[in-house]
Design a protein around this motif. Structure first.
Motif, PDB file in Angstrom:
ATOM      1  N   VAL A  61       0.831  -1.208   0.000  1.00 34.96           N
ATOM      2  CA  VAL A  61       0.000   0.000   0.000  1.00 34.96           C
ATOM      3  C   VAL A  61       0.865   1.259   0.000  1.00 34.96           C
ATOM      4  O   VAL A  61       0.428   2.325  -0.456  1.00 34.96           O
ATOM      5  N   THR A  62       2.091   1.156   0.477  1.00 34.60           N
ATOM      6  CA  THR A  62       3.004   2.300   0.458  1.00 34.60           C
ATOM      7  C   THR A  62       3.107   2.889  -0.940  1.00 34.60           C
ATOM      8  O   THR A  62       3.147   4.111  -1.119  1.00 34.60           O
ATOM      9  N   TYR A  63       3.163   2.020  -1.960  1.00 34.24           N
ATOM     10  CA  TYR A  63       3.229   2.472  -3.352  1.00 34.24           C
ATOM     11  C   TYR A  63       1.848   2.512  -3.998  1.00 34.24           C
ATOM     12  O   TYR A  63       1.476   3.481  -4.644  1.00 34.24           O
ATOM     13  N   TYR A  64       1.090   1.448  -3.815  1.00 30.22           N
ATOM     14  CA  TYR A  64      -0.221   1.364  -4.447  1.00 30.22           C
ATOM     15  C   TYR A  64      -1.141   2.487  -3.976  1.00 30.22           C
ATOM     16  O   TYR A  64      -1.887   3.082  -4.770  1.00 30.22           O
ATOM     17  N   ARG A 270       3.099  13.058  -8.809  1.00 31.41           N
ATOM     18  CA  ARG A 270       2.974  13.927  -9.976  1.00 31.41           C
ATOM     19  C   ARG A 270       3.060  13.113 -11.275  1.00 31.41           C
ATOM     20  O   ARG A 270       2.328  13.397 -12.241  1.00 31.41           O
ATOM     21  N   LEU A 271       3.919  12.093 -11.310  1.00 25.48           N
ATOM     22  CA  LEU A 271       3.993  11.232 -12.490  1.00 25.48           C
ATOM     23  C   LEU A 271       2.682  10.484 -12.703  1.00 25.48           C
ATOM     24  O   LEU A 271       2.204  10.358 -13.832  1.00 25.48           O
ATOM     25  N   SER A 272       2.111   9.958 -11.612  1.00 22.00           N
ATOM     26  CA  SER A 272       0.834   9.251 -11.711  1.00 22.00           C
ATOM     27  C   SER A 272      -0.258  10.190 -12.238  1.00 22.00           C
ATOM     28  O   SER A 272      -1.096   9.793 -13.049  1.00 22.00           O
ATOM     29  N   TYR A 273      -0.208  11.438 -11.789  1.00 22.21           N
ATOM     30  CA  TYR A 273      -1.195  12.421 -12.238  1.00 22.21           C
ATOM     31  C   TYR A 273      -1.007  12.737 -13.731  1.00 22.21           C
ATOM     32  O   TYR A 273      -1.967  12.806 -14.493  1.00 22.21           O
ATOM     33  N   ALA A 339      19.382   4.990  -5.813  1.00 24.87           N
ATOM     34  CA  ALA A 339      18.582   6.154  -6.185  1.00 24.87           C
ATOM     35  C   ALA A 339      18.109   6.067  -7.632  1.00 24.87           C
ATOM     36  O   ALA A 339      16.966   6.422  -7.951  1.00 24.87           O
ATOM     37  N   MET A 340      18.955   5.572  -8.526  1.00 33.57           N
ATOM     38  CA  MET A 340      18.568   5.398  -9.929  1.00 33.57           C
ATOM     39  C   MET A 340      17.450   4.363 -10.055  1.00 33.57           C
ATOM     40  O   MET A 340      16.534   4.505 -10.874  1.00 33.57           O
ATOM     41  N   ASN A 341      17.548   3.323  -9.252  1.00 34.64           N
ATOM     42  CA  ASN A 341      16.502   2.296  -9.261  1.00 34.64           C
ATOM     43  C   ASN A 341      15.158   2.864  -8.822  1.00 34.64           C
ATOM     44  O   ASN A 341      14.102   2.478  -9.339  1.00 34.64           O
ATOM     45  N   ILE A 342      15.181   3.778  -7.860  1.00 37.54           N
ATOM     46  CA  ILE A 342      13.948   4.405  -7.398  1.00 37.54           C
ATOM     47  C   ILE A 342      13.338   5.259  -8.505  1.00 37.54           C
ATOM     48  O   ILE A 342      12.114   5.277  -8.699  1.00 37.54           O
ATOM     49  N   VAL A 343      14.183   5.964  -9.250  1.00 39.10           N
ATOM     50  CA  VAL A 343      13.695   6.776 -10.375  1.00 39.10           C
ATOM     51  C   VAL A 343      12.974   5.899 -11.396  1.00 39.10           C
ATOM     52  O   VAL A 343      11.859   6.204 -11.827  1.00 39.10           O
ATOM     53  N   LEU A 344      13.612   4.788 -11.788  1.00 38.73           N
ATOM     54  CA  LEU A 344      13.004   3.903 -12.777  1.00 38.73           C
ATOM     55  C   LEU A 344      11.771   3.197 -12.210  1.00 38.73           C
ATOM     56  O   LEU A 344      10.811   2.937 -12.941  1.00 38.73           O
ATOM     57  N   ALA A 345      11.800   2.896 -10.906  1.00 38.69           N
ATOM     58  CA  ALA A 345      10.632   2.272 -10.283  1.00 38.69           C
ATOM     59  C   ALA A 345       9.433   3.227 -10.332  1.00 38.69           C
ATOM     60  O   ALA A 345       8.306   2.802 -10.604  1.00 38.69           O
ATOM     61  N   ASN A 346       9.668   4.519 -10.080  1.00 36.03           N
ATOM     62  CA  ASN A 346       8.595   5.501 -10.155  1.00 36.03           C
ATOM     63  C   ASN A 346       7.981   5.548 -11.550  1.00 36.03           C
ATOM     64  O   ASN A 346       6.759   5.650 -11.711  1.00 36.03           O
ATOM     65  N   HIS A 347       8.848   5.464 -12.568  1.00 35.73           N
ATOM     66  CA  HIS A 347       8.340   5.443 -13.945  1.00 35.73           C
ATOM     67  C   HIS A 347       7.503   4.194 -14.199  1.00 35.73           C
ATOM     68  O   HIS A 347       6.405   4.275 -14.769  1.00 35.73           O
ATOM     69  N   MET A 348       8.009   3.046 -13.763  1.00 36.09           N
ATOM     70  CA  MET A 348       7.299   1.784 -13.992  1.00 36.09           C
ATOM     71  C   MET A 348       5.946   1.769 -13.282  1.00 36.09           C
ATOM     72  O   MET A 348       4.942   1.305 -13.829  1.00 36.09           O
ATOM     73  N   ILE A 349       5.906   2.300 -12.060  1.00 37.37           N
ATOM     74  CA  ILE A 349       4.653   2.334 -11.307  1.00 37.37           C
ATOM     75  C   ILE A 349       3.649   3.262 -11.989  1.00 37.37           C
ATOM     76  O   ILE A 349       2.481   2.918 -12.161  1.00 37.37           O
ATOM     77  N   LYS A 351       3.444   4.058 -15.025  1.00 36.47           N
ATOM     78  CA  LYS A 351       3.025   3.518 -16.326  1.00 36.47           C
ATOM     79  C   LYS A 351       2.221   2.233 -16.193  1.00 36.47           C
ATOM     80  O   LYS A 351       1.819   1.635 -17.189  1.00 36.47           O
ATOM     81  N   GLY A 352       2.002   1.776 -14.962  1.00 38.25           N
ATOM     82  CA  GLY A 352       1.228   0.561 -14.762  1.00 38.25           C
ATOM     83  C   GLY A 352       1.997  -0.721 -15.018  1.00 38.25           C
ATOM     84  O   GLY A 352       1.411  -1.775 -15.282  1.00 38.25           O
ATOM     85  N   LYS A 353       3.321  -0.661 -14.928  1.00 37.63           N
ATOM     86  CA  LYS A 353       4.150  -1.849 -15.161  1.00 37.63           C
ATOM     87  C   LYS A 353       4.504  -2.530 -13.837  1.00 37.63           C
ATOM     88  O   LYS A 353       5.668  -2.846 -13.568  1.00 37.63           O
ATOM     89  N   GLU A 354       3.484  -2.753 -13.011  1.00 37.53           N
ATOM     90  CA  GLU A 354       3.738  -3.345 -11.700  1.00 37.53           C
ATOM     91  C   GLU A 354       4.321  -4.752 -11.803  1.00 37.53           C
ATOM     92  O   GLU A 354       5.121  -5.171 -10.983  1.00 37.53           O
ATOM     93  N   ARG A 355       3.885  -5.484 -12.814  1.00 39.94           N
ATOM     94  CA  ARG A 355       4.352  -6.869 -12.953  1.00 39.94           C
ATOM     95  C   ARG A 355       5.856  -6.917 -13.197  1.00 39.94           C
ATOM     96  O   ARG A 355       6.572  -7.707 -12.573  1.00 39.94           O
ATOM     97  N   SER A 356       6.325  -6.073 -14.109  1.00 41.38           N
ATOM     98  CA  SER A 356       7.768  -6.026 -14.390  1.00 41.38           C
ATOM     99  C   SER A 356       8.537  -5.523 -13.181  1.00 41.38           C
ATOM    100  O   SER A 356       9.614  -6.035 -12.846  1.00 41.38           O
ATOM    101  N   TRP A 357       7.984  -4.514 -12.520  1.00 39.47           N
ATOM    102  CA  TRP A 357       8.617  -3.961 -11.318  1.00 39.47           C
ATOM    103  C   TRP A 357       8.740  -5.029 -10.242  1.00 39.47           C
ATOM    104  O   TRP A 357       9.799  -5.187  -9.607  1.00 39.47           O
ATOM    105  N   ALA A 358       7.672  -5.796 -10.051  1.00 42.18           N
ATOM    106  CA  ALA A 358       7.674  -6.849  -9.037  1.00 42.18           C
ATOM    107  C   ALA A 358       8.659  -7.962  -9.387  1.00 42.18           C
ATOM    108  O   ALA A 358       9.368  -8.474  -8.519  1.00 42.18           O
ATOM    109  N   THR A 359       8.713  -8.325 -10.657  1.00 42.16           N
ATOM    110  CA  THR A 359       9.612  -9.402 -11.088  1.00 42.16           C
ATOM    111  C   THR A 359      11.066  -9.034 -10.847  1.00 42.16           C
ATOM    112  O   THR A 359      11.852  -9.834 -10.323  1.00 42.16           O
TER     113      THR A 359
END
Length: 489
Positions: A61-64, A270-273, A339-349, A351-359
């Motif tokens: 839920v922290t991210y979702y 802001r990205l989600s928005y 920190a770079m991983n967090i940036v890319l994770a924010n993009h993936m989240i 964009k709705g790429k939770e499956r790839s992010w989780a994998t």
């Protein structure tokens, strides 16, 4: 409700980050010298183990919660409904996890040996679950987050100096850590009624969140466990003193990651928005700026930790922590890639790429466990540092592959070659000057300050000469304002 600009949010987050840098400079040296490696090791181990249980209770839920609430923040009725549904889910999950945690207190020897300390950290499971930090992030309430954070840091500082006086006070210190880290969550919950109608009688549909939350659960749990796996495995495979030595390294790394990612922390809502509003170009520009920021400061941290690990450990830990110097040099790489991983994770989240992010997160957790199992028995504390840096780099490679099309699209907006070359040149030049001046014989504070200032001057000059995009983007508006002022005069 008022939504501030990204610049204002970044400013607020920078204030929080600055406080996160300043307070450890006061608390870590004091606690390290009072409790030594044994006491700090006990607290770090208990905190890391309890965080594993908390991760399961939070169910991603922290991210979702950030994405779900940010996408409906303009609809008060739907926002209230979403928050209440998530709180019901958290109530059920936290109850189950707490029962398991209490059972482990009586059955796991290493937890039972510090029963009182682990019981205190058990409170953090409930406080973390109902802190609704994700709600305030979704609404970009960073002004409130900033004020609240600083107030509780000051409270923790006062309590620490008042009650942590000798080596046996590590349980008291553990309680202060819980209050500092999670006490403000009580205020979050009480303040929630200002934004949410908790008694509107709307019919709740908890099940609608199960499917979209699935990958967030897997990703969040594996990512959170991955972050703490080095300390937890060192606690089970090594000794308390080893954990004590490494927790100093881990604290420094965590503070630096927070500093480097001070911009990224405000980007997800802001990205989600933007994604919900189909503003792809603005989202891409936002991420590109963040990546340049991370590379500029991440590269500097790698070099500075290599050059100045000795005085940093001497000032923050004292002579008992001298063996932390080598592992500290090894974690600089982990700071930047984390920190770079967090940036890319924010993009993936977003964009709705939770499956790839989780994998990717799940693979990273497996790699971290394997690396620690192989390296800790052979290299001890240094093995933990090497494993976390190696795994962060591998996870960045995997996330870059998943986001390859997006990264290709913003390639012209990011500037890695100029940044890395400037950092390398500046590091070599700084090392030569310090060596010629015989810095190893200096006072630790003087060594750290002079080395840091010298590197900053050379590095900043190099970035300007190379016309690196982030630095020139920051300097250009300042120069334009000065020019306009002169013309008006």
């Amino acid at each position: 409700m008022k939504i501030h600009s990204v610049k204002f949010n970044v400013l607020m987050n920078m204030i929080v980050t600055t406080s996160s840098l300043i307070f450890p400079l006061i608390t870590v040296p004091y606690v390290s010298r009072v409790l030594s490696t044994g006491g700090t090791g006990h607290v770090a181990f208990a905190q890391s183990v309890s965080s594993y249980f908390s991760l399961v209770a939070l169910l991603g839920v922290t991210y979702y919660g950030v994405r779900a609430c940010a996408s409906v923040r303009d609809d008060g009725t739907e926002l209230s409904r979403t928050v209440k549904e998530l709180l019901v889910i958290l109530g059920c999950s936290t109850t189950v996890v707490s029962i398991v945690y209490v059972a482990c207190l009586f059955t796991v020897p290493k937890m039972n040996a510090q029963f009182e300390l682990f019981l205190l950290f058990g409170l953090s499971i409930w406080l973390a679950s109902f802190g609704v930090e994700w709600f305030y992030q979704a609404l970009e309430q960073y002004e409130y987050i900033t004020v609240r954070s600083i107030c509780f840091k000051i409270l923790a500082l006062v309590l620490m100096f008042a009650f942590v006086r000798e080596r046996g006070d590590y349980v008291t210190y553990g309680l202060i850590v819980v209050v500092a880290g999670y006490g403000s969550n009580v205020l979050n919950l009480l303040r929630l009624r200002k934004f949410i109608d908790l008694h509107d009688g709307a019919k709740l549909d908890v099940k609608r969140h199960f499917k979209p939350m699935l990958w967030f659960v897997i990703a969040s749990i594996s990512s959170g466990m991955y972050i703490q796996v080095d300390i937890v495995m060192l606690g089970f495979l090594g000794t308390t003193n080893m954990v004590g030595l490494y927790q100093l390294v881990s604290k420094i790394k965590s503070v630096l990651v927070t500093a480097v990612n001070s911009v990224g922390n405000v980007m997800l809502p802001r990205l989600s928005y933007y994604q919900a509003q189909n503003k792809e170009r603005r989202a891409g520009e936002l991420i590109a700026k963040n990546m340049n920021f991370v590379m500029v400061f991440g590269s500097a941290i790698i070099v500075l930790l290599i050059l100045l690990a000795d005085p940093i450990v001497a000032l923050l830990g004292g002579s008992d922590f001298a063996d932390s110097e080598v592992p500290l040099r090894c974690v600089g790489v982990a700071v930047m890639f984390s920190a770079m991983n967090i940036v890319l994770a924010n993009h993936m989240i977003s964009k709705g790429k939770e499956r790839s992010w989780a994998t990717v997160n799940a693979i990273g957790l497996v790699l971290a466990v394997v690396a620690n199992c192989v390296l800790i028995p052979r290299f001890g504390v240094v093995g933990s540092a090497i494993s976390i840096s190696l795994c962060e780099a591998l996870m960045f490679a995997m996330r870059s592959y998943v986001c390859r099309e997006f990264l290709s699209g913003i390639r012209g907006l990011i500037d890695p070659i100029r940044i890395f070359c400037s950092a390398g040149f500046s590091g070599i030049a700084t090392y030569i000057v310090l060596a010629l001046c015989g810095c190893s014989a200096w006072n630790a504070f003087l060594w750290l300050v002079c080395g840091g200032i010298l590197f900053s001057i050379i590095y900043g000059t190099s970035l300007l000469v190379c016309r690196e995009q982030f630095v020139t983007g920051v300097i250009r508006p300042i120069l334009n304002k000065i020019q306009d002022t002169k013309e008006q005069a």
